[in-house]
Design a protein around this motif. Sequence first.
Motif, PDB file in Angstrom:
ATOM      1  N   LEU A  32     113.259  72.354 -19.638  1.00 12.38           N
ATOM      2  CA  LEU A  32     113.940  71.619 -18.571  1.00 12.38           C
ATOM      3  C   LEU A  32     113.426  72.117 -17.224  1.00 12.38           C
ATOM      4  O   LEU A  32     113.443  73.325 -16.949  1.00 12.38           O
ATOM      5  CB  LEU A  32     115.453  71.829 -18.645  1.00 12.38           C
ATOM      6  CG  LEU A  32     116.167  71.230 -19.853  1.00 12.38           C
ATOM      7  CD1 LEU A  32     117.652  71.604 -19.825  1.00 12.38           C
ATOM      8  CD2 LEU A  32     115.994  69.715 -19.885  1.00 12.38           C
ATOM      9  N   TYR A  33     112.961  71.175 -16.401  1.00 11.70           N
ATOM     10  CA  TYR A  33     112.508  71.478 -15.037  1.00 11.70           C
ATOM     11  C   TYR A  33     113.560  70.942 -14.076  1.00 11.70           C
ATOM     12  O   TYR A  33     113.887  69.757 -14.087  1.00 11.70           O
ATOM     13  CB  TYR A  33     111.157  70.822 -14.779  1.00 11.70           C
ATOM     14  CG  TYR A  33     110.591  71.084 -13.403  1.00 11.70           C
ATOM     15  CD1 TYR A  33     110.650  72.341 -12.814  1.00 11.70           C
ATOM     16  CD2 TYR A  33     109.955  70.056 -12.698  1.00 11.70           C
ATOM     17  CE1 TYR A  33     110.118  72.577 -11.553  1.00 11.70           C
ATOM     18  CE2 TYR A  33     109.402  70.282 -11.444  1.00 11.70           C
ATOM     19  CZ  TYR A  33     109.486  71.543 -10.871  1.00 11.70           C
ATOM     20  OH  TYR A  33     108.950  71.773  -9.630  1.00 11.70           O
ATOM     21  N   TYR A  34     114.105  71.827 -13.244  1.00  8.10           N
ATOM     22  CA  TYR A  34     115.171  71.479 -12.307  1.00  8.10           C
ATOM     23  C   TYR A  34     114.599  71.327 -10.898  1.00  8.10           C
ATOM     24  O   TYR A  34     113.678  72.050 -10.514  1.00  8.10           O
ATOM     25  CB  TYR A  34     116.247  72.573 -12.297  1.00  8.10           C
ATOM     26  CG  TYR A  34     116.965  72.743 -13.613  1.00  8.10           C
ATOM     27  CD1 TYR A  34     118.183  72.110 -13.857  1.00  8.10           C
ATOM     28  CD2 TYR A  34     116.430  73.548 -14.615  1.00  8.10           C
ATOM     29  CE1 TYR A  34     118.848  72.280 -15.063  1.00  8.10           C
ATOM     30  CE2 TYR A  34     117.091  73.718 -15.835  1.00  8.10           C
ATOM     31  CZ  TYR A  34     118.295  73.083 -16.045  1.00  8.10           C
ATOM     32  OH  TYR A  34     118.944  73.251 -17.239  1.00  8.10           O
ATOM     33  N   SER A  35     115.206  70.433 -10.113  1.00  9.91           N
ATOM     34  CA  SER A  35     114.667  70.193  -8.773  1.00  9.91           C
ATOM     35  C   SER A  35     114.978  71.322  -7.805  1.00  9.91           C
ATOM     36  O   SER A  35     114.376  71.395  -6.739  1.00  9.91           O
ATOM     37  CB  SER A  35     115.180  68.861  -8.215  1.00  9.91           C
ATOM     38  OG  SER A  35     116.579  68.897  -8.015  1.00  9.91           O
ATOM     39  N   MET A  75     119.494  76.313  -7.687  1.00 11.96           N
ATOM     40  CA  MET A  75     120.939  76.346  -7.860  1.00 11.96           C
ATOM     41  C   MET A  75     121.344  75.655  -9.161  1.00 11.96           C
ATOM     42  O   MET A  75     122.091  76.220  -9.975  1.00 11.96           O
ATOM     43  CB  MET A  75     121.644  75.703  -6.675  1.00 11.96           C
ATOM     44  CG  MET A  75     123.164  75.670  -6.797  1.00 11.96           C
ATOM     45  SD  MET A  75     123.918  77.301  -6.843  1.00 11.96           S
ATOM     46  CE  MET A  75     123.913  77.703  -5.091  1.00 11.96           C
ATOM     47  N   ILE A  76     120.881  74.432  -9.371  1.00 13.99           N
ATOM     48  CA  ILE A  76     121.237  73.750 -10.614  1.00 13.99           C
ATOM     49  C   ILE A  76     120.491  74.358 -11.793  1.00 13.99           C
ATOM     50  O   ILE A  76     120.977  74.365 -12.919  1.00 13.99           O
ATOM     51  CB  ILE A  76     121.029  72.226 -10.531  1.00 13.99           C
ATOM     52  CG1 ILE A  76     119.590  71.878 -10.165  1.00 13.99           C
ATOM     53  CG2 ILE A  76     122.016  71.599  -9.568  1.00 13.99           C
ATOM     54  CD1 ILE A  76     119.291  70.401 -10.304  1.00 13.99           C
ATOM     55  N   GLY A  77     119.297  74.907 -11.530  1.00 15.19           N
ATOM     56  CA  GLY A  77     118.576  75.602 -12.591  1.00 15.19           C
ATOM     57  C   GLY A  77     119.339  76.821 -13.080  1.00 15.19           C
ATOM     58  O   GLY A  77     119.395  77.102 -14.285  1.00 15.19           O
ATOM     59  N   ALA A  78     119.948  77.558 -12.141  1.00 10.95           N
ATOM     60  CA  ALA A  78     120.751  78.728 -12.517  1.00 10.95           C
ATOM     61  C   ALA A  78     121.970  78.303 -13.336  1.00 10.95           C
ATOM     62  O   ALA A  78     122.336  78.954 -14.313  1.00 10.95           O
ATOM     63  CB  ALA A  78     121.182  79.480 -11.267  1.00 10.95           C
ATOM     64  N   GLY A  79     122.599  77.187 -12.951  1.00 11.73           N
ATOM     65  CA  GLY A  79     123.713  76.671 -13.729  1.00 11.73           C
ATOM     66  C   GLY A  79     123.281  76.279 -15.130  1.00 11.73           C
ATOM     67  O   GLY A  79     123.988  76.534 -16.114  1.00 11.73           O
ATOM     68  N   GLY A  80     122.095  75.669 -15.228  1.00 13.81           N
ATOM     69  CA  GLY A  80     121.572  75.310 -16.549  1.00 13.81           C
ATOM     70  C   GLY A  80     121.284  76.532 -17.399  1.00 13.81           C
ATOM     71  O   GLY A  80     121.538  76.537 -18.615  1.00 13.81           O
ATOM     72  N   ILE A 125     114.060  76.984 -25.930  1.00 14.77           N
ATOM     73  CA  ILE A 125     114.010  76.150 -24.725  1.00 14.77           C
ATOM     74  C   ILE A 125     113.585  77.000 -23.532  1.00 14.77           C
ATOM     75  O   ILE A 125     113.980  78.164 -23.416  1.00 14.77           O
ATOM     76  CB  ILE A 125     115.371  75.474 -24.453  1.00 14.77           C
ATOM     77  CG1 ILE A 125     115.225  74.384 -23.383  1.00 14.77           C
ATOM     78  CG2 ILE A 125     116.445  76.496 -24.070  1.00 14.77           C
ATOM     79  CD1 ILE A 125     116.416  73.435 -23.296  1.00 14.77           C
ATOM     80  N   GLY A 126     112.740  76.429 -22.713  1.00 18.23           N
ATOM     81  CA  GLY A 126     112.327  77.061 -21.474  1.00 18.23           C
ATOM     82  C   GLY A 126     112.957  76.353 -20.288  1.00 18.23           C
ATOM     83  O   GLY A 126     113.350  75.185 -20.378  1.00 18.23           O
ATOM     84  N   LEU A 127     113.059  77.058 -19.146  1.00 19.56           N
ATOM     85  CA  LEU A 127     113.721  76.515 -17.961  1.00 19.56           C
ATOM     86  C   LEU A 127     112.957  76.944 -16.715  1.00 19.56           C
ATOM     87  O   LEU A 127     112.411  78.053 -16.647  1.00 19.56           O
ATOM     88  CB  LEU A 127     115.161  77.050 -17.858  1.00 19.56           C
ATOM     89  CG  LEU A 127     116.065  76.944 -19.086  1.00 19.56           C
ATOM     90  CD1 LEU A 127     117.285  77.841 -18.915  1.00 19.56           C
ATOM     91  CD2 LEU A 127     116.498  75.501 -19.304  1.00 19.56           C
ATOM     92  N   ALA A 128     112.958  76.074 -15.703  1.00 15.93           N
ATOM     93  CA  ALA A 128     112.344  76.433 -14.426  1.00 15.93           C
ATOM     94  C   ALA A 128     113.041  75.700 -13.299  1.00 15.93           C
ATOM     95  O   ALA A 128     113.480  74.557 -13.451  1.00 15.93           O
ATOM     96  CB  ALA A 128     110.850  76.104 -14.422  1.00 15.93           C
ATOM     97  N   GLY A 129     113.142  76.348 -12.148  1.00 18.82           N
ATOM     98  CA  GLY A 129     113.707  75.738 -10.949  1.00 18.82           C
ATOM     99  C   GLY A 129     112.672  75.652  -9.845  1.00 18.82           C
ATOM    100  O   GLY A 129     111.467  75.610 -10.104  1.00 18.82           O
ATOM    101  N   PHE A 130     113.164  75.654  -8.616  1.00 16.72           N
ATOM    102  CA  PHE A 130     112.261  75.589  -7.467  1.00 16.72           C
ATOM    103  C   PHE A 130     112.950  76.209  -6.257  1.00 16.72           C
ATOM    104  O   PHE A 130     114.126  75.952  -6.010  1.00 16.72           O
ATOM    105  CB  PHE A 130     111.890  74.133  -7.135  1.00 16.72           C
ATOM    106  CG  PHE A 130     110.966  74.015  -5.947  1.00 16.72           C
ATOM    107  CD1 PHE A 130     109.605  74.169  -6.111  1.00 16.72           C
ATOM    108  CD2 PHE A 130     111.468  73.790  -4.676  1.00 16.72           C
ATOM    109  CE1 PHE A 130     108.747  74.095  -5.025  1.00 16.72           C
ATOM    110  CE2 PHE A 130     110.631  73.711  -3.583  1.00 16.72           C
ATOM    111  CZ  PHE A 130     109.263  73.861  -3.753  1.00 16.72           C
ATOM    112  N   ASN A 131     112.232  77.017  -5.527  1.00 16.86           N
ATOM    113  CA  ASN A 131     112.568  77.604  -4.220  1.00 16.86           C
ATOM    114  C   ASN A 131     112.447  79.123  -4.209  1.00 16.86           C
ATOM    115  O   ASN A 131     112.044  79.696  -3.225  1.00 16.86           O
ATOM    116  CB  ASN A 131     113.979  77.225  -3.708  1.00 16.86           C
ATOM    117  CG  ASN A 131     113.992  75.887  -3.026  1.00 16.86           C
ATOM    118  OD1 ASN A 131     113.077  75.571  -2.268  1.00 16.86           O
ATOM    119  ND2 ASN A 131     114.992  75.087  -3.316  1.00 16.86           N
ATOM    120  N   GLY A 132     112.861  79.806  -5.306  1.00 13.49           N
ATOM    121  CA  GLY A 132     112.805  81.257  -5.308  1.00 13.49           C
ATOM    122  C   GLY A 132     113.887  81.893  -4.451  1.00 13.49           C
ATOM    123  O   GLY A 132     113.622  82.836  -3.703  1.00 13.49           O
ATOM    124  N   VAL A 133     115.118  81.415  -4.555  1.00 14.95           N
ATOM    125  CA  VAL A 133     116.213  81.924  -3.721  1.00 14.95           C
ATOM    126  C   VAL A 133     116.736  83.249  -4.264  1.00 14.95           C
ATOM    127  O   VAL A 133     116.586  83.582  -5.448  1.00 14.95           O
ATOM    128  CB  VAL A 133     117.362  80.901  -3.613  1.00 14.95           C
ATOM    129  CG1 VAL A 133     116.873  79.614  -2.971  1.00 14.95           C
ATOM    130  CG2 VAL A 133     117.972  80.617  -4.983  1.00 14.95           C
TER     131      VAL A 133
END
Length: 341
Positions: A250-253, A256-261, A276-284
């Motif tokens: 799952l790739y999250y935009s 924040m929502i990636g962390a929830g996922g 399952i693998g996961l990735a977000g965006f921004n590096g907060v």
Amino acid sequence: MTTLRPRRPLTLRDVSEASGVSEMTVSRVLRNRGDVSAATREKVLTAAKTLGYVPNKIAGGLASQRVNLVAVVIPSLSNLVFPDVLGGISAELDDTGLQPVIGVTNYSPAREEMVLYDMLSWRPSGVILAGLEHSAAARAMLTSSGLPVVEIMDTDGDGIDTIVGISHKRAGREMARRIVAAGYRRIGFVGTHMPEDHRARKRLVGFEEGLAAAGVPLEAREYYQGGSSLLKGRELTERILTRAPNLDFLYYSNDMIGAGGLLYCLDRNYDIPNRIGLAGFNGVDLLDGLPVRLTTTDARRVEIGRRAARLVAGKDALPENRIVEMVPTFMPGQTIRDTLS
């Protein structure tokens, strides 16, 4: 290397010539004073908006006068990205005598017009604003202001004056390459509806281009409206995995929502990153407190703020093409199998 070049600001005379009425009448209309017919008023206001004219609120000042303010226009304060950008801007302006003044648009083009109109009327020393997509009226005001204008966060498009940011299409393509290289093939996307979030839309375009280049389809999508939150990330992840249980990535935009996922998957005892693998965006910084480090992309937000402020303050010169492009940095974390370098 060149420096930011000031342009001649519009005056009452320009509006007078465009509308075919006297400067005194133009002044009365724009100050909402005097006995002016509705037809004349409409003619003046239309000419002013078309030209991008903004009145000067510096009492008794000359049209070329500036105040020691830098207008900073961003879409949100609740988004974790923009406080970091503002921190970078503030740090670089700290020793210049310039003060940032913040306007928030809530991702609304109409509100951006109003914010710019009010800010430009005070004749700031420069403008820093997020994104490259603006209404015709907003572009006209910025182009005609005579001020240094730096558009930040995005380089995928045409700028008004100067651009500082990253290519979101490049970021999306790079993430797709990493995911495919790690062996994932059944991939879903979770993100915001994108009529106004142009940068998220461009990342998705680049992501799909990267997948397509490898012959891998994007199998499922889940969209949401409104602000991002951990709860929303959990809900969306449950929704997409219920609908498409065979997804393996799952790739999250955003993070924040990636962390929830990620929290949802940990609660359900998913084998991460193998099942399952996961990735977000921004590096907060939020990711530092998670039990598992989320894979993401560093969007270089503090550096973008710093570079934009240095340009407005005259600390830096810039390339001839007036674009300062930074490279988004892949951060592997612990939610993706080992990838190619």
